[in-house]
Write a protein that holds these residues in place. Structure first.
Motif, PDB file in Angstrom:
ATOM      1  N   ASP A 139      -1.836  14.769  -6.996  1.00 37.97           N
ATOM      2  CA  ASP A 139      -2.554  14.631  -8.359  1.00 37.97           C
ATOM      3  C   ASP A 139      -3.854  13.986  -8.434  1.00 37.97           C
ATOM      4  O   ASP A 139      -4.262  13.591  -9.543  1.00 37.97           O
ATOM      5  N   GLY A 140      -4.434  13.836  -7.290  1.00 44.78           N
ATOM      6  CA  GLY A 140      -5.809  13.243  -7.303  1.00 44.78           C
ATOM      7  C   GLY A 140      -5.688  11.833  -7.521  1.00 44.78           C
ATOM      8  O   GLY A 140      -6.990  11.293  -7.497  1.00 44.78           O
ATOM      9  N   ALA A 141      -4.822  10.933  -7.496  1.00 46.35           N
ATOM     10  CA  ALA A 141      -4.740   9.586  -7.672  1.00 46.35           C
ATOM     11  C   ALA A 141      -5.197   8.912  -6.265  1.00 46.35           C
ATOM     12  O   ALA A 141      -4.736   9.530  -5.176  1.00 46.35           O
ATOM     13  N   LYS A 142      -5.890   7.947  -6.216  1.00 49.58           N
ATOM     14  CA  LYS A 142      -6.558   7.580  -4.847  1.00 49.58           C
ATOM     15  C   LYS A 142      -5.855   6.019  -5.126  1.00 49.58           C
ATOM     16  O   LYS A 142      -6.256   4.946  -5.746  1.00 49.58           O
ATOM     17  N   THR A 143      -4.778   5.807  -4.229  1.00 49.63           N
ATOM     18  CA  THR A 143      -4.076   4.566  -4.212  1.00 49.63           C
ATOM     19  C   THR A 143      -4.750   3.522  -3.237  1.00 49.63           C
ATOM     20  O   THR A 143      -4.303   2.365  -3.634  1.00 49.63           O
ATOM     21  N   MET A 144      -5.438   3.770  -2.268  1.00 49.13           N
ATOM     22  CA  MET A 144      -6.006   2.796  -1.438  1.00 49.13           C
ATOM     23  C   MET A 144      -7.322   2.629  -1.468  1.00 49.13           C
ATOM     24  O   MET A 144      -8.038   1.879  -0.645  1.00 49.13           O
ATOM     25  N   GLY A 145      -8.121   3.037  -2.359  1.00 48.88           N
ATOM     26  CA  GLY A 145      -9.648   3.066  -2.604  1.00 48.88           C
ATOM     27  C   GLY A 145     -10.218   3.350  -3.836  1.00 48.88           C
ATOM     28  O   GLY A 145      -9.706   3.730  -4.854  1.00 48.88           O
TER      29      GLY A 145
ATOM     30  N   ALA B 137       1.789  -1.882  12.396  1.00 48.35           N
ATOM     31  CA  ALA B 137       1.021  -0.557  12.633  1.00 48.35           C
ATOM     32  C   ALA B 137       1.509   0.790  12.129  1.00 48.35           C
ATOM     33  O   ALA B 137       0.983   1.519  11.596  1.00 48.35           O
ATOM     34  N   GLU B 138       2.846   0.880  12.191  1.00 40.95           N
ATOM     35  CA  GLU B 138       3.410   2.201  11.639  1.00 40.95           C
ATOM     36  C   GLU B 138       3.281   1.994  10.103  1.00 40.95           C
ATOM     37  O   GLU B 138       3.128   3.384   9.657  1.00 40.95           O
ATOM     38  N   THR B 139       3.643   0.948   9.519  1.00 41.91           N
ATOM     39  CA  THR B 139       3.696   0.936   8.041  1.00 41.91           C
ATOM     40  C   THR B 139       2.247   1.339   7.667  1.00 41.91           C
ATOM     41  O   THR B 139       2.157   1.909   6.773  1.00 41.91           O
ATOM     42  N   ALA B 140       1.351   0.691   8.304  1.00 45.95           N
ATOM     43  CA  ALA B 140      -0.284   1.007   7.874  1.00 45.95           C
ATOM     44  C   ALA B 140      -0.377   2.324   7.968  1.00 45.95           C
ATOM     45  O   ALA B 140      -1.304   2.985   7.258  1.00 45.95           O
ATOM     46  N   GLN B 141      -0.334   3.063   9.210  1.00 45.58           N
ATOM     47  CA  GLN B 141      -0.416   4.466   9.421  1.00 45.58           C
ATOM     48  C   GLN B 141       0.288   5.342   8.486  1.00 45.58           C
ATOM     49  O   GLN B 141      -0.457   6.236   7.922  1.00 45.58           O
ATOM     50  N   HIS B 142       1.552   5.167   8.041  1.00 40.55           N
ATOM     51  CA  HIS B 142       2.200   5.900   7.123  1.00 40.55           C
ATOM     52  C   HIS B 142       1.643   5.529   5.633  1.00 40.55           C
ATOM     53  O   HIS B 142       1.722   6.733   4.968  1.00 40.55           O
ATOM     54  N   ALA B 143       1.194   4.382   5.316  1.00 41.80           N
ATOM     55  CA  ALA B 143       0.551   4.226   4.138  1.00 41.80           C
ATOM     56  C   ALA B 143      -0.776   5.065   4.022  1.00 41.80           C
ATOM     57  O   ALA B 143      -1.008   5.694   2.893  1.00 41.80           O
ATOM     58  N   GLY B 144      -1.465   5.241   4.997  1.00 44.54           N
ATOM     59  CA  GLY B 144      -2.464   6.117   5.081  1.00 44.54           C
ATOM     60  C   GLY B 144      -2.267   7.503   4.746  1.00 44.54           C
ATOM     61  O   GLY B 144      -2.580   8.133   4.072  1.00 44.54           O
ATOM     62  N   HIS B 145      -1.318   8.121   5.616  1.00 45.51           N
ATOM     63  CA  HIS B 145      -0.550   9.339   5.070  1.00 45.51           C
ATOM     64  C   HIS B 145      -0.342   9.427   3.838  1.00 45.51           C
ATOM     65  O   HIS B 145      -0.555  10.548   3.228  1.00 45.51           O
ATOM     66  N   ALA B 146       0.534   8.481   3.313  1.00 40.51           N
ATOM     67  CA  ALA B 146       0.867   8.543   2.118  1.00 40.51           C
ATOM     68  C   ALA B 146      -0.285   8.643   0.995  1.00 40.51           C
ATOM     69  O   ALA B 146      -0.063   9.414  -0.120  1.00 40.51           O
ATOM     70  N   ASP B 147      -1.441   8.221   1.238  1.00 36.97           N
ATOM     71  CA  ASP B 147      -2.274   8.003   0.106  1.00 36.97           C
ATOM     72  C   ASP B 147      -3.099   9.414   0.345  1.00 36.97           C
ATOM     73  O   ASP B 147      -3.238  10.016  -0.820  1.00 36.97           O
TER      74      ASP B 147
ATOM     75  N   PHE C 198       0.780  -1.312   0.039  1.00 37.25           N
ATOM     76  CA  PHE C 198      -0.085   0.107   0.168  1.00 37.25           C
ATOM     77  C   PHE C 198       0.823   1.291   0.116  1.00 37.25           C
ATOM     78  O   PHE C 198       0.683   2.147  -0.785  1.00 37.25           O
ATOM     79  N   LEU C 199       1.743   1.056   0.795  1.00 40.17           N
ATOM     80  CA  LEU C 199       2.739   2.307   0.820  1.00 40.17           C
ATOM     81  C   LEU C 199       3.417   2.688  -0.582  1.00 40.17           C
ATOM     82  O   LEU C 199       3.494   3.616  -1.119  1.00 40.17           O
ATOM     83  N   ARG C 200       4.065   1.592  -1.059  1.00 41.34           N
ATOM     84  CA  ARG C 200       4.769   1.707  -2.178  1.00 41.34           C
ATOM     85  C   ARG C 200       3.940   2.162  -3.533  1.00 41.34           C
ATOM     86  O   ARG C 200       4.197   2.868  -4.195  1.00 41.34           O
ATOM     87  N   VAL C 201       2.971   1.582  -3.442  1.00 39.60           N
ATOM     88  CA  VAL C 201       1.853   2.043  -4.629  1.00 39.60           C
ATOM     89  C   VAL C 201       1.732   3.682  -4.631  1.00 39.60           C
ATOM     90  O   VAL C 201       1.317   4.024  -5.702  1.00 39.60           O
ATOM     91  N   THR C 202       1.728   4.140  -3.521  1.00 36.12           N
ATOM     92  CA  THR C 202       1.555   5.599  -3.405  1.00 36.12           C
ATOM     93  C   THR C 202       2.549   6.486  -4.406  1.00 36.12           C
ATOM     94  O   THR C 202       2.452   7.532  -4.811  1.00 36.12           O
ATOM     95  N   THR C 203       3.779   5.679  -4.619  1.00 39.67           N
ATOM     96  CA  THR C 203       4.772   6.188  -5.045  1.00 39.67           C
ATOM     97  C   THR C 203       5.062   5.884  -6.775  1.00 39.67           C
ATOM     98  O   THR C 203       5.684   6.497  -7.627  1.00 39.67           O
ATOM     99  N   GLN C 204       4.095   5.172  -7.336  1.00 42.64           N
ATOM    100  CA  GLN C 204       4.137   4.693  -8.657  1.00 42.64           C
ATOM    101  C   GLN C 204       3.692   5.890  -9.608  1.00 42.64           C
ATOM    102  O   GLN C 204       2.976   6.696  -9.535  1.00 42.64           O
ATOM    103  N   GLY C 205       4.800   5.905 -10.604  1.00 46.70           N
ATOM    104  CA  GLY C 205       4.733   6.754 -11.694  1.00 46.70           C
ATOM    105  C   GLY C 205       5.045   8.244 -11.252  1.00 46.70           C
ATOM    106  O   GLY C 205       4.982   9.048 -12.041  1.00 46.70           O
ATOM    107  N   LEU C 206       5.932   8.454  -9.967  1.00 46.25           N
ATOM    108  CA  LEU C 206       6.187   9.706  -9.693  1.00 46.25           C
ATOM    109  C   LEU C 206       7.615  10.035 -10.064  1.00 46.25           C
ATOM    110  O   LEU C 206       8.310   9.084  -9.940  1.00 46.25           O
TER     111      LEU C 206
END
Length: 181
Positions: free
Chosen positions: A175-181, A158-168, A30-38
């Motif tokens: 850019d409007g991309a929704k990575t987790m939903g 828990a920390e990874t999940a929390q920061h994945a939410g921040h990253a989302d 989830f965290l890594r996906v937020t960076t795809q294409g950047l």
């Protein structure tokens, strides 16, 4: 991208070991996906009132996962002197949450991948998740508290999940991309 251990390795893991590793792999993804294409520049951008950026979040989660796995292996001696850190230059600490000009998104993602592989290998070889160590002296830990390897892994998840939410949120603001939903 690190997934769960190979079929052969997974067959030798306890169900608990496998469940923890699969959950951690999911949140890492989830965290890594937020960076795809950047681009590197996009990964450096602050898109909210927070000082956080996507590249910096990857760096932070990488550093924390490495530190906590070191704790599992070595105990509190693996941890920094948190009391002295309070006196450290705040700009230096803030750099831990930024993708600096001499860093690349690809580089921090590669380091995250290496740390993830190491974590997975360590967890896969732990015969007992009950092995514990006293937490280091820090203002946010109660004195005398011990954490088992299991508790440390739950904290990393828990920390990874929390920061994945921040990253989302940061990515959606970028850019409007929704990575987790």
């Amino acid at each position: 991208m690190t997934e769960t251990p190979s079929t052969d390795a997974a067959a030798t893991l306890s169900r608990e070991h496998a469940d923890l590793l699969q959950t951690l792999a999911m949140h890492r993804n989830f965290l890594r996906v937020t960076t795809q294409g950047l681009t590197d520049e996009q990964a450096r951008l602050r898109t909210t009132v927070s000082a956080l950026c996507l590249g910096g979040l990857i760096k932070h989660v990488t550093a924390m996962e490495r530190l906590w796995v070191d704790f599992i292996l070595e105990g509190p001696s693996a941890m920094p002197d948190f009391n002295a850190m309070a006196e450290t230059d705040s700009a230096e600490r803030e750099d831990e949450f930024r993708l600096l000009s001499d860093e690349t998104l690809a580089g921090v993602l590669a380091e995250y991948e290496a740390v993830a592989r190491r974590t997975d290998e360590v967890v896969a070889t732990l015969p007992d998740l009950d092995v514990d160590h006293p937490l280091p002296d820090a203002p946010w830990f109660k004195p005398g508290v011990r954490w088992s390897a299991r508790r440390v892994l739950l904290h990393v998840i828990a920390e990874t999940a929390q920061h994945a939410g921040h990253a989302d949120i940061i990515r959606e603001s970028l850019d409007g991309a929704k990575t987790m939903g």
